[in-house]
Write a protein that holds these residues in place. Structure first.
Motif, short mmCIF file in Angstrom:
data_model
loop_
_atom_site.label_atom_id
_atom_site.label_comp_id
_atom_site.label_asym_id
_atom_site.label_seq_id
_atom_site.Cartn_x
_atom_site.Cartn_y
_atom_site.Cartn_z
N ASP A 51 0.85 -1.09 -0.02
CA ASP A 51 0.06 0.06 -0.02
C ASP A 51 0.84 1.38 0.08
O ASP A 51 0.60 2.05 -0.72
CB ASP A 51 -0.91 -0.01 1.22
CG ASP A 51 -2.19 -1.01 1.03
OD1 ASP A 51 -2.53 -1.20 0.00
OD2 ASP A 51 -2.83 -1.18 1.98
N HIS A 81 -5.58 2.73 -1.57
CA HIS A 81 -4.74 2.25 -0.81
C HIS A 81 -4.59 2.81 0.70
O HIS A 81 -4.18 1.99 1.33
CB HIS A 81 -3.44 2.11 -1.61
CG HIS A 81 -3.31 1.07 -2.68
ND1 HIS A 81 -3.23 -0.37 -2.42
CD2 HIS A 81 -3.55 1.26 -3.93
CE1 HIS A 81 -3.41 -0.89 -3.50
NE2 HIS A 81 -3.78 0.06 -4.47
N THR A 84 -7.40 0.49 2.31
CA THR A 84 -7.09 -0.73 2.52
C THR A 84 -5.97 -0.77 3.56
O THR A 84 -5.97 -1.70 4.38
CB THR A 84 -6.49 -1.40 1.29
OG1 THR A 84 -5.33 -0.81 0.89
CG2 THR A 84 -7.38 -1.72 0.13
N THR A 88 -6.62 -3.00 7.11
CA THR A 88 -5.80 -3.93 7.44
C THR A 88 -5.09 -3.39 8.93
O THR A 88 -5.12 -4.45 9.90
CB THR A 88 -4.45 -4.04 6.70
OG1 THR A 88 -4.79 -4.09 5.28
CG2 THR A 88 -3.30 -4.73 6.97
N HIS A 141 -3.09 -11.07 -1.20
CA HIS A 141 -4.42 -11.15 -0.49
C HIS A 141 -5.15 -12.31 -0.54
O HIS A 141 -5.79 -12.78 0.50
CB HIS A 141 -5.16 -9.87 -1.13
CG HIS A 141 -4.77 -8.53 -0.57
ND1 HIS A 141 -4.46 -8.02 0.60
CD2 HIS A 141 -4.29 -7.47 -1.41
CE1 HIS A 141 -3.97 -6.98 0.57
NE2 HIS A 141 -3.65 -6.51 -0.79
N SER A 156 -10.38 -8.98 5.87
CA SER A 156 -9.90 -7.88 5.41
C SER A 156 -9.16 -8.32 3.96
O SER A 156 -9.19 -7.44 3.23
CB SER A 156 -8.98 -7.14 6.53
OG SER A 156 -8.27 -6.08 5.73
N ALA A 160 -10.04 -6.81 -0.02
CA ALA A 160 -9.16 -6.18 -0.78
C ALA A 160 -9.07 -6.76 -2.28
O ALA A 160 -8.87 -5.98 -3.02
CB ALA A 160 -7.63 -6.35 0.00
#
Length: 176
Positions: A51, A81, A84, A88, A141, A156, A160
């Motif tokens: 990310d 990002h 995400t 996370t 992921h 999570s 993604a």
């Protein structure tokens, strides 16, 4: 075949002239370690690096690119990002982990390469780096969603996957 047509390609090579645009060196970010698809601390670290690379490279694209499509894509990368990363971190905390701020690690070379590029070469390099970076992120992921050892992080990672798939589809449609 006339002699001139046989000599022309050799002459072009000797003079360093090519019909196509010369390929730039391209250093995609390194893939995550295999353990990142099963062990939560490794996954959090790898997802954070991925990310952060996307955010940092896309901020460069906003500064350097004059292509409206590249700039729109870059802004979307930053927005998605950041989201995400936040998801996370939240999932890691829910699973009892204490995530540290992400670091670029091996992706620093890719950022350095982008920093030195300009104009159309920057756009080609940026898109060229994004494709393998997103493919690696998708594998990360998907792997953790299937094999991960922490439930909130697995969820999570699963959420993604469609985001990264959308990015890959968009990248495949962008000119390189």
């Amino acid at each position: 075949m006339p002699k001139a047509l046989r000599i022309a390609p050799a002459l072009c090579l000797a003079l360093g002239i090519a019909a196509a645009t010369p390929a730039m060196a391209q250093t995609p970010p390194p893939p995550p370690p295999a353990a990142a698809t099963a062990k939560a601390p490794d996954y959090v670290k790898a997802a954070g690096m991925s990310d952060l690379y996307e955010i940092t490279s896309s901020k460069l694209a906003l500064q350097k690119s004059r292509n409206a499509d590249v700039r729109r894509f870059a802004q979307m990368m930053i927005d998605h990002h950041q989201q995400t990363t936040a998801a996370t971190v939240q999932a890691a905390r829910q699973d009892g982990l204490r995530p540290t701020p992400p670091r670029l690690g091996g992706a620093q070379a890719s950022i350095g390469e982008l920093s030195r590029a300009s104009g159309d070469a920057f756009d080609r390099l940026y898109i060229g780096q994004q494709i393998p970076a997103h493919q690696a992120a998708l594998e990360l992921h998907q792997g953790f969603a299937a094999n991960g050892d922490k439930p909130a992080l697995k969820a999570s990672a699963q959420s993604a996957i469609p985001i990264v798939q959308q990015h890959i589809q968009m990248l495949q449609q962008m000119p390189r």
